[in-house]
Each structure stands twice: as structure tokens, then as C-alpha cells.
Design a protein around this motif. Structure first.
Motif, PDB file in Angstrom:
ATOM      1  N   VAL A 155       0.838  -1.204   0.000  1.00  0.00           N
ATOM      2  CA  VAL A 155       0.000   0.000   0.000  1.00  0.00           C
ATOM      3  C   VAL A 155       0.871   1.252   0.000  1.00  0.00           C
ATOM      4  CG1 VAL A 155      -1.724   1.281   1.276  1.00  0.00           C
ATOM      5  CG2 VAL A 155      -1.876  -1.190   1.154  1.00  0.00           C
ATOM      6  N   TYR A 156       1.854   1.287   0.901  1.00  0.00           N
ATOM      7  CA  TYR A 156       2.706   2.477   0.965  1.00  0.00           C
ATOM      8  C   TYR A 156       3.503   2.629  -0.321  1.00  0.00           C
ATOM      9  CZ  TYR A 156       1.580   3.479   5.771  1.00  0.00           C
ATOM     10  OH  TYR A 156       0.917   3.831   6.895  1.00  0.00           O
ATOM     11  N   PHE A 157       3.995   1.499  -0.822  1.00  0.00           N
ATOM     12  CA  PHE A 157       4.785   1.533  -2.051  1.00  0.00           C
ATOM     13  C   PHE A 157       3.944   2.097  -3.200  1.00  0.00           C
ATOM     14  CE2 PHE A 157       6.267  -0.697  -5.931  1.00  0.00           C
ATOM     15  CZ  PHE A 157       7.527  -0.146  -5.984  1.00  0.00           C
ATOM     16  N   SER A 158       2.710   1.624  -3.308  1.00  0.00           N
ATOM     17  CA  SER A 158       1.897   2.079  -4.429  1.00  0.00           C
ATOM     18  C   SER A 158       1.490   3.544  -4.240  1.00  0.00           C
ATOM     19  CB  SER A 158       0.668   1.198  -4.596  1.00  0.00           C
ATOM     20  OG  SER A 158      -0.175   1.362  -3.503  1.00  0.00           O
ATOM     21  N   ARG A 159       1.254   3.952  -2.984  1.00  0.00           N
ATOM     22  CA  ARG A 159       0.941   5.368  -2.751  1.00  0.00           C
ATOM     23  C   ARG A 159       2.084   6.261  -3.205  1.00  0.00           C
ATOM     24  NH1 ARG A 159      -1.360   5.413   3.139  1.00  0.00           N
ATOM     25  NH2 ARG A 159      -3.338   4.423   2.689  1.00  0.00           N
ATOM     26  N   LEU A 160       3.285   5.746  -3.007  1.00  0.00           N
ATOM     27  CA  LEU A 160       4.458   6.514  -3.405  1.00  0.00           C
ATOM     28  C   LEU A 160       4.649   6.467  -4.921  1.00  0.00           C
ATOM     29  CD1 LEU A 160       6.500   7.878  -1.465  1.00  0.00           C
ATOM     30  CD2 LEU A 160       8.003   5.938  -1.893  1.00  0.00           C
ATOM     31  N   MET A 161       4.459   5.266  -5.485  1.00  0.00           N
ATOM     32  CA  MET A 161       4.849   5.046  -6.872  1.00  0.00           C
ATOM     33  C   MET A 161       3.824   5.527  -7.884  1.00  0.00           C
ATOM     34  SD  MET A 161       7.823   4.031  -7.110  1.00  0.00           S
ATOM     35  CE  MET A 161       7.968   3.455  -8.799  1.00  0.00           C
ATOM     36  N   VAL A 162       2.522   5.352  -7.595  1.00  0.00           N
ATOM     37  CA  VAL A 162       1.524   5.656  -8.627  1.00  0.00           C
ATOM     38  C   VAL A 162       1.575   7.128  -9.049  1.00  0.00           C
ATOM     39  CG1 VAL A 162      -0.948   5.728  -9.107  1.00  0.00           C
ATOM     40  CG2 VAL A 162       0.069   3.685  -8.119  1.00  0.00           C
ATOM     41  N   PRO A 163       1.586   8.085  -8.091  1.00  0.00           N
ATOM     42  CA  PRO A 163       1.696   9.478  -8.540  1.00  0.00           C
ATOM     43  C   PRO A 163       3.010   9.764  -9.252  1.00  0.00           C
ATOM     44  CG  PRO A 163       1.159   9.350  -6.199  1.00  0.00           C
ATOM     45  CD  PRO A 163       1.507   7.987  -6.633  1.00  0.00           C
ATOM     46  N   LEU A 164       4.084   9.110  -8.758  1.00  0.00           N
ATOM     47  CA  LEU A 164       5.395   9.318  -9.363  1.00  0.00           C
ATOM     48  C   LEU A 164       5.407   8.797 -10.804  1.00  0.00           C
ATOM     49  CD1 LEU A 164       7.962  10.526  -8.172  1.00  0.00           C
ATOM     50  CD2 LEU A 164       8.805   8.222  -7.829  1.00  0.00           C
ATOM     51  N   LEU A 165       4.798   7.617 -11.009  1.00  0.00           N
ATOM     52  CA  LEU A 165       4.741   7.034 -12.347  1.00  0.00           C
ATOM     53  C   LEU A 165       3.937   7.940 -13.279  1.00  0.00           C
ATOM     54  CD1 LEU A 165       4.204   3.251 -11.583  1.00  0.00           C
ATOM     55  CD2 LEU A 165       6.051   4.228 -12.908  1.00  0.00           C
ATOM     56  N   ALA A 166       2.816   8.493 -12.771  1.00  0.00           N
ATOM     57  CA  ALA A 166       2.001   9.378 -13.604  1.00  0.00           C
ATOM     58  C   ALA A 166       2.805  10.623 -13.987  1.00  0.00           C
ATOM     59  CB  ALA A 166       0.726   9.759 -12.862  1.00  0.00           C
ATOM     60  N   ALA A 204       0.628   2.398 -17.741  1.00  0.00           N
ATOM     61  CA  ALA A 204       0.054   1.056 -17.599  1.00  0.00           C
ATOM     62  C   ALA A 204       0.570   0.402 -16.332  1.00  0.00           C
ATOM     63  CB  ALA A 204       0.404   0.203 -18.814  1.00  0.00           C
ATOM     64  N   THR A 205       1.868   0.602 -16.042  1.00  0.00           N
ATOM     65  CA  THR A 205       2.434   0.056 -14.805  1.00  0.00           C
ATOM     66  C   THR A 205       1.707   0.609 -13.591  1.00  0.00           C
ATOM     67  OG1 THR A 205       4.501   0.258 -15.990  1.00  0.00           O
ATOM     68  CG2 THR A 205       4.631  -0.457 -13.736  1.00  0.00           C
ATOM     69  N   ALA A 206       1.400   1.918 -13.621  1.00  0.00           N
ATOM     70  CA  ALA A 206       0.676   2.528 -12.503  1.00  0.00           C
ATOM     71  C   ALA A 206      -0.700   1.885 -12.345  1.00  0.00           C
ATOM     72  CB  ALA A 206       0.544   4.033 -12.730  1.00  0.00           C
ATOM     73  N   PHE A 207      -1.402   1.661 -13.472  1.00  0.00           N
ATOM     74  CA  PHE A 207      -2.722   1.026 -13.416  1.00  0.00           C
ATOM     75  C   PHE A 207      -2.615  -0.371 -12.812  1.00  0.00           C
ATOM     76  CE2 PHE A 207      -4.231   3.664 -17.254  1.00  0.00           C
ATOM     77  CZ  PHE A 207      -4.655   4.674 -16.403  1.00  0.00           C
TER      78      PHE A 207
END
Lengths: 100, 308
Positions: free
Chosen positions: B177-188, B213-216
Motif C-alpha cells: 500500500v505504501y509503495f503504491s501510494r508513493l509510486m503511482v503518482p510518481l509514475l504518472a 500502464a504500470t501505474a494502473f
């Protein structure tokens, strides 16, 4: 011997290795990976020939970029087909014999 | 640097051989991911940074995710062992490929290819980066049809019927969860940057689409593991919203609308007015980025089936 020569030979070897995988291995996943390795080898030859120009020729770069996306769509479809074969077969082994 | 090339070439051949030779399918898949990463290093050595970016995002990243997801849905992850004959026959492709490669060596001499044509017309193409100019101006047809192939692959995958059940492990803990919170905005953010950068430096719609696509996919995995806090009903309504479906088709539609407009205005099918080429290319690229991202993510998440 410069880097272009090295990668031309590597590309040819990879192409034949991929073909070996397609022909000699039974599991469909190996065959799919083999086809993908063959495709990557073709890209390698393309880009090695493009690197002969100074600066490198942009047309093969664009073609390979398109090719990478086409390769992943083909792979996704192939994997879906393989899963279907594994599901339908009795031994759950995704090989060509199973699909008959 | 020649030593780097030799080591890279040797490693990549060994990795490819191991990938096809081993009977452990999980090892095969991991070897294939390593193969993709090494390949992107080769592309850098061959002065092709655009393809290196795409290879690392698509060839190693997305393909790896796709293969690992497939592996989790197979009952048996061991193939039959290679027979002794198969093992010995491994020498044939190496020798044959080497001989073929040596026969190509006479072609190693400076050849301009099409780069003169590309560079002479680049001022009219609307962008400064030659690869983007080829992709979205000179050979826009290829790129449009490639989007059509993506759509086709997605539709064909969907036609194969419902997927096997998703066997993803229900991950516990908060790391994902924390990883995706960090990564998804960064990937966008990085996707937007790479897209904008494409006009004058390596980058563009493909790479940006793959990043998005990776973010999705990351968001999908969090949601599948039931760690997300979003209400599934809200997500379902969002995914099936008509605007999202339009984005899905957006790349192809933008290409053909612009192409037909060019035909009507007398620049030929998929021809742009030089004065507006830059803006038109950017508009197509933005639409194509969303299309590529959505379709690539759907190829992973299972043929766009209803969100469960």
C-alpha cells in the motif's frame, strides 16, 4: 571487430537459439518465450544495422519501437491461448500433445 | 568498451539459452525478464535510447508481470526435462547462428540508411526528435495500425472466454500500500514528463503509455489484494464510465480524425499542415498514451472483465 559486428553475431545466435526453443521444447511457455527471443534477435539485427549511420538511423529505431509493442500484444494473446490449452487438457500440462 | 560489449553479448546468449533450456518454468520467466533488461543495455550500446526505454518498460516490466501472472494460473510449473539429444542439439543453433552472423560481417561498413532523408525534412515535421518524427509524421500509418493491433490482441484475448481465476496471493501488510501510494503518482508524473520530452529528446507516447500502464497494474494489484481503501462500486462505475471507454479508443480515433482532416485539406491521408504539425502530433500522442496504457493494463488484468 567493433560493437556492430559483435551484436550482429549475437543477434544471429539468439535467433537460432529461439528457433531451437520453438522446435525442441515441448511446453508452450518455452515456445512462446522462444518466439519472443527470435523477435528480439531480429530487433538486434535491425538496430545493429541502424548504428552504422552517424548519427544512428531513426527509421529502424521507430520500427523496433512499434515492434516491441506488437510483440507484447502477440505475447499476451499467446499466453491467453496457452492458459486455455492448459485449462482444457486433462493433465494440465500446456503442451501441443495436450491440445489435441 | 569492447570488453563491455563482449561480456554483454556472452551473458545475453547464456541467459537466453538457460531461459529455454531449464525445465522450471518460474526460472524460465525470471531468465526472460533478465533477458529483457540486458537487451535494453544492448540498445543503449547501439545508440537507441528510445527503444531501450520501451524495452525496459514493456519487454522486461510488463512482459514479466504478464508472464508471472500466467505462471500463477498454471497448475503445473514444471515442464518435461530436456532430453539428452535436445541438450546436445543446443550446439547446433550456436554454431549455425555464429556462421550466419559471420556471413553478415561483410555488411559492417558505414551506410547512411534513411537518416539523411529524415534529417532534411525534420524542420517540417513539427518535432525535433527524429524518432518521434518518424513515428508520428513520416510513418504515422504504422503507429496507427499498431494501436489497432493492440486493440485486436485485447479483443482476441477477451474472445477466449473468461480467464482462469486470479490466483494472486492476498498480500498482507502495508508495504504494498505504501509503495503504491508513493509510486503511482510518481509514475504518472514521469509518464507526463516522458511524453512531453518526446518532442525533442528520447521519449514519447509508447514509453509514457507503458509507465502509465504500470501505474494502473499496481493499483489493480493493491485492489485485488483487498488492501485498497477505495470503494469497489466507485471503481466499477469509474472503469465503465463512457469517458474512460472513449480514452480506450482515443488513440485510434485521434489518428483517423487527424488523418481524414489531412485528406480533406489536401495534404493526403495522415498528412499534416506543417504549421500545425507540432500541435497535432502532441494531441495524437496524448490520446495514444492513454489508449496504450489502458489496453496494456487490460492485457494484464484479464481482458477487461468486470471488476470483481
Amino acid at each position: 571487430m567493433n560493437e556492430i559486428a559483435i551484436y550482429l553475431i549475437t543477434g544471429s545466435v539468439l535467433f537460432c537459439l529461439g528457433l531451437w526453443g520453438v522446435v525442441m521444447r515441448e511446453h508452450l511457455l518455452h515456445k512462446i518465450l522462444g518466439v519472443n527471443i527470435m523477435g528480439s534477435a531480429a530487433f538486434m539485427l535491425f538496430l545493429a544495422f541502424a548504428a552504422r549511420a552517424e548519427p544512428a538511423d531513426a527509421v529502424p529505431h521507430a520500427l523496433v519501437l512499434t515492434g516491441i509493442v506488437v510483440a507484447i500484444s502477440a505475447m499476451a494473446l499467446a499466453l491467453a491461448l496457452m492458459k486455455r490449452v492448459a485449462k482444457e487438457s486433462e493433465q494440465h500440462q500446456a503442451t501441443l500433445e495436450d491440445s489435441q | 568498451m569492447i570488453i563491455v560489449d563482449l561480456l554483454l553479448a556472452l551473458t545475453i546468449v547464456l541467459v537466453a539459452a538457460r531461459c529455454l533450456y531449464t525445465s522450471n518454468l518460474a526460472e524460465s520467466v525470471v531468465m526472460f525478464i533478465v533477458f529483457g533488461l540486458l537487451l535494453s543495455l544492448v540498445w543503449v550500446r547501439l545508440y537507441a535510447p528510445d527503444t531501450a526505454l520501451a524495452e525496459v518498460a514493456i519487454g522486461a516490466g510488463l512482459a514479466g508481470a504478464l508472464l508471472l501472472a500466467t505462471l500463477s494460473q498454471l497448475h503445473l510449473t514444471h515442464a518435461a526435462k530436456a532430453t539428452a539429444m535436445a541438450r546436445i542439439s543446443l550446439i547446433i543453433p550456436v554454431l549455425l547462428g555464429g556462421a550466419l552472423g559471420v556471413s553478415l560481417l561483410s555488411l559492417v561498413q558505414p551506410a547512411p540508411g534513411l537518416s539523411d532523408l529524415v534529417m532534411n525534412n525534420i524542420t517540417q515535421s513539427g518535432v525535433e526528435h527524429p524518432v518521434t518524427a518518424v513515428l508520428l509524421n513520416y510513418r504515422a500509418w504504422d503507429t496507427a495500425l499498431e494501436l489497432a493491433i493492440l486493440m485486436w490482441a485485447w479483443a482476441a484475448q477477451r474472445a477466449l472466454g473468461p480467464n482462469l481465476a486470479w490466483h494472486g496471493v492476498r498480500l498482507q501488510g502495508l508495504v504494498l500500500v505504501y509503495f503504491s501510494r508513493l509510486m503511482v503518482p510518481l509514475l504518472a508524473l514521469v509518464a507526463g514528463y516522458v511524453l512531453w520530452q518526446g518532442a525533442y529528446a528520447p521519449g514519447g507516447a509508447f514509453q509514457a503509455g507503458a509507465l502509465l500502464a504500470t501505474a494502473f497494474i499496481l493499483a489493480f494489484i493493491v485492489q485485488q489484494a483487498q488492501l485498497g481503501q477505495a470503494n469497489p462500486a466507485v471503481i466499477r462505475r469509474f472503469i465503465h464510465h463512457w469517458a474512460v471507454k472513449l480514452l480506450w479508443l482515443g488513440g485510434l480515433l485521434a489518428f483517423f480524425v487527424v488523418g481524414l482532416a489531412g485528406l480533406l485539406l489536401g495534404y493526403g491521408f495522415m498528412g499534416y499542415a506543417p504549421a500545425y504539425a507540432g500541435a497535432l502530433i502532441l494531441a495524437i500522442e496524448i490520446a495514444a498514451t492513454f489508449s496504450i496504457a489502458l489496453i496494456l493494463a487490460a492485457l494484464f488484468t484479464g481482458e477487461g472483465r468486470r471488476y470483481e
